[in-house]
Scaffold this motif. Structure first.
Motif, PDB file in Angstrom:
ATOM      1  N   GLY A  85      48.153  52.928 -29.997  1.00 51.33           N
ATOM      2  CA  GLY A  85      47.813  54.283 -29.553  1.00 51.33           C
ATOM      3  C   GLY A  85      46.505  54.764 -30.152  1.00 51.33           C
ATOM      4  N   GLY A  86      46.319  54.518 -31.470  1.00 49.13           N
ATOM      5  CA  GLY A  86      45.049  54.894 -32.092  1.00 49.13           C
ATOM      6  C   GLY A  86      43.885  54.116 -31.529  1.00 49.13           C
ATOM      7  N   VAL A  87      44.116  52.822 -31.239  1.00 53.68           N
ATOM      8  CA  VAL A  87      43.064  52.008 -30.639  1.00 53.68           C
ATOM      9  C   VAL A  87      42.672  52.550 -29.268  1.00 53.68           C
ATOM     10  CG1 VAL A  87      42.565  49.725 -29.673  1.00 53.68           C
ATOM     11  CG2 VAL A  87      43.601  49.927 -31.924  1.00 53.68           C
ATOM     12  N   GLY A  88      43.675  53.042 -28.494  1.00 52.75           N
ATOM     13  CA  GLY A  88      43.365  53.608 -27.176  1.00 52.75           C
ATOM     14  C   GLY A  88      42.452  54.813 -27.271  1.00 52.75           C
ATOM     15  N   VAL A  89      42.755  55.732 -28.206  1.00 51.73           N
ATOM     16  CA  VAL A  89      41.896  56.916 -28.388  1.00 51.73           C
ATOM     17  C   VAL A  89      40.510  56.500 -28.866  1.00 51.73           C
ATOM     18  CG1 VAL A  89      41.623  59.073 -29.658  1.00 51.73           C
ATOM     19  CG2 VAL A  89      43.883  58.388 -28.836  1.00 51.73           C
ATOM     20  N   LEU A  90      40.479  55.589 -29.840  1.00 55.48           N
ATOM     21  CA  LEU A  90      39.192  55.121 -30.355  1.00 55.48           C
ATOM     22  C   LEU A  90      38.405  54.399 -29.267  1.00 55.48           C
ATOM     23  CD1 LEU A  90      37.325  54.781 -32.789  1.00 55.48           C
ATOM     24  CD2 LEU A  90      38.537  52.659 -33.325  1.00 55.48           C
ATOM     25  N   LEU A 131      57.065  44.824 -37.197  1.00 57.73           N
ATOM     26  CA  LEU A 131      55.655  44.566 -36.895  1.00 57.73           C
ATOM     27  C   LEU A 131      55.269  45.132 -35.521  1.00 57.73           C
ATOM     28  CD1 LEU A 131      52.973  43.176 -37.593  1.00 57.73           C
ATOM     29  CD2 LEU A 131      53.865  41.087 -36.523  1.00 57.73           C
ATOM     30  N   VAL A 132      56.152  44.980 -34.526  1.00 62.43           N
ATOM     31  CA  VAL A 132      55.861  45.492 -33.189  1.00 62.43           C
ATOM     32  C   VAL A 132      55.747  47.016 -33.205  1.00 62.43           C
ATOM     33  CG1 VAL A 132      56.815  45.770 -30.870  1.00 62.43           C
ATOM     34  CG2 VAL A 132      56.846  43.530 -31.968  1.00 62.43           C
ATOM     35  N   LYS A 133      56.614  47.701 -33.929  1.00 64.77           N
ATOM     36  CA  LYS A 133      56.547  49.165 -34.004  1.00 64.77           C
ATOM     37  C   LYS A 133      55.219  49.622 -34.588  1.00 64.77           C
ATOM     38  CE  LYS A 133      61.531  49.996 -34.455  1.00 64.77           C
ATOM     39  NZ  LYS A 133      62.610  50.525 -35.318  1.00 64.77           N
ATOM     40  N   PHE A 185      52.084  51.785 -32.735  1.00 63.67           N
ATOM     41  CA  PHE A 185      51.409  52.971 -33.267  1.00 63.67           C
ATOM     42  C   PHE A 185      49.899  52.725 -33.390  1.00 63.67           C
ATOM     43  CE2 PHE A 185      55.667  54.178 -34.929  1.00 63.67           C
ATOM     44  CZ  PHE A 185      55.716  55.452 -34.400  1.00 63.67           C
ATOM     45  N   ALA A 186      49.554  51.546 -33.882  1.00 63.78           N
ATOM     46  CA  ALA A 186      48.131  51.217 -34.002  1.00 63.78           C
ATOM     47  C   ALA A 186      47.471  51.134 -32.635  1.00 63.78           C
ATOM     48  CB  ALA A 186      47.969  49.893 -34.750  1.00 63.78           C
TER      49      ALA A 186
END
Length: 389
Positions: free
Chosen positions: A99-104, A90-92, A96-97
């Motif tokens: 990182g996408g949240v940071g860009v978004l 779950l942590v992995k 990853f999610a």
């Protein structure tokens, strides 16, 4: 080598170097990002608690299965190992999610910052469009009574005051033109009539001629001041003008005023077409002032060179004359009102000291440039560049 003191100073200056849009983007992006991080932490805690409720820690689970070779089998697994493995997966996925949240978050921060700054962009665009002829425009920002609308309303009020001030200035120039010219014209007429009297004494004749010359000087001074005031305002006339034709008109007028007497200065012309857009009357005054200054401030049997044409993508007019040596540090000061060479304010027979001031104002009103430089051997070279049509 960067010292700690320099590094600290650079860090302190960093907020001033970053634009407001970037600061808002980073702020909103950081808020979105930390909200995502908080949500993931809460999710991790709740999932861990759910595992603990379903699979109590410390217990063993037995998996039973069937193997064709060995028959029925049983395998015992620790619950803690299962929970740690599932939480690690779950942590992995959450990282990853994240990182996408940071860009978004950065993208959403930029969008929100752009929407927040849109009213300020409208105010900036209105300020850039402003000129004396467009002071009637208003921002008229609609929306809630917040700080940005208050700024827009304050800007509109300032435009109203500026419009009233410019209208007052125009009325003053018009009234001053009439009030100042009329008495001088009357004085000139009375003096000219008195000087035509055949019984006038020689002393009175001398005094009359002196007064007439002084009156003429005052008329030129007033004309120069009114022209300077007019040239410093926004252009209201935009006509296609060829500097070659304007220069030819000015030179023809000067020859006619000479009344057939040969000019003491040798004139050289190199005139080619140079088309620009502007006020023909002001441009004629510009060329006339340049040429007249070149004749007035010259030496005996001197020379004047007048050139027009296209230069470096601009419509150019250049006037060069022989004359006294001018120090380089005095050149820029010659464009100031009432400024004469060597700060001579007493000897004013050659003019009122407004010629080059008017030239600079006319050039500025036409969004051009004027450059003056000392001429080798004495004299001055003045080059005017105006945008091509």
């Amino acid at each position: 080598m960067t010292t700690p003191g320099t590094l600290i100073s650079d860090l302190r200056q960093l907020p001033r170097r970053v634009s407001v849009r970037m600061r808002l983007t980073l702020l909103y992006g950081s808020l979105f990002f930390f909200a995502g991080v908080l949500l993931m932490v809460v999710t991790y805690v709740f999932v861990g608690q759910s595992f603990s409720a379903v699979l109590p820690p410390g217990e063993d689970l037995t998996y039973r299965g069937f193997d064709p070779k060995h028959g029925f089998t049983a395998e015992t697994v620790k619950v803690d190992a299962i929970r740690e493995t599932m939480l690690a997966q779950l942590v992995k996925r959450m990282l990853f999610a994240l990182g996408g949240v940071g860009v978004l978050a950065l993208f959403l921060g930029y969008v929100v910052a752009d929407r927040a700054l849109a009213p300020l962009q409208n105010i900036t665009s209105a300020a850039r469009r402003l000129s004396e002829s467009t002071l009637h425009e208003r921002i008229a920002l609609e929306g809630p009574e917040d700080e940005i609308k208050e700024l827009a309303d304050t800007f509109d009020a300032m435009l109203e005051r500026l419009s009233e001030a410019f209208d007052s200035q125009r009325r003053f120039v018009g009234n001053a033109s009439h009030e100042l010219r009329t008495p001088l014209a009357i004085n000139r007429t009375l003096l000219e009539v008195a000087l035509t009297d055949p019984e006038v004494s020689p002393d009175l004749l001398t005094v009359g001629r002196t007064l007439l010359a002084n009156n003429a000087r005052h008329e030129r001074l007033i004309e120069g001041l009114l022209l300077l005031a007019r040239s410093e305002r926004e252009l209201t006339t935009h006509t296609v003008v060829d500097l070659k034709e304007v220069t030819e008109t000015v030179l023809d007028s000067m020859r006619k005023r000479a009344d057939g007497n040969p000019l003491e200065v040798v004139l050289h012309t190199e005139l080619t077409s140079a088309v620009t857009t502007g006020d023909p009357v002001l441009l004629e005054h510009l060329v006339a002032n340049l040429v007249e200054n070149a004749f007035k401030h010259n030496v005996e049997n001197g020379e004047v060179y007048v050139r027009t044409g296209e230069l470096d993508g601009f419509a150019a007019c250049q006037v060069e004359n022989t004359g006294p040596t001018i120090p380089a540090y005095e050149v820029d000061r010659l464009f100031e009102p009432f400024r004469r060479l060597n700060s001579d304010r007493i000897e004013s027979a050659k003019g009122a000291g407004l010629g080059l001031s008017i030239v600079r104002s006319v050039v500025t009103a036409h969004r051009g440039t004027v450059v003056a430089s000392p001429r080798q051997g004495g004299g001055l070279v003045i080059t005017v560049r105006l945008p091509l049509q």
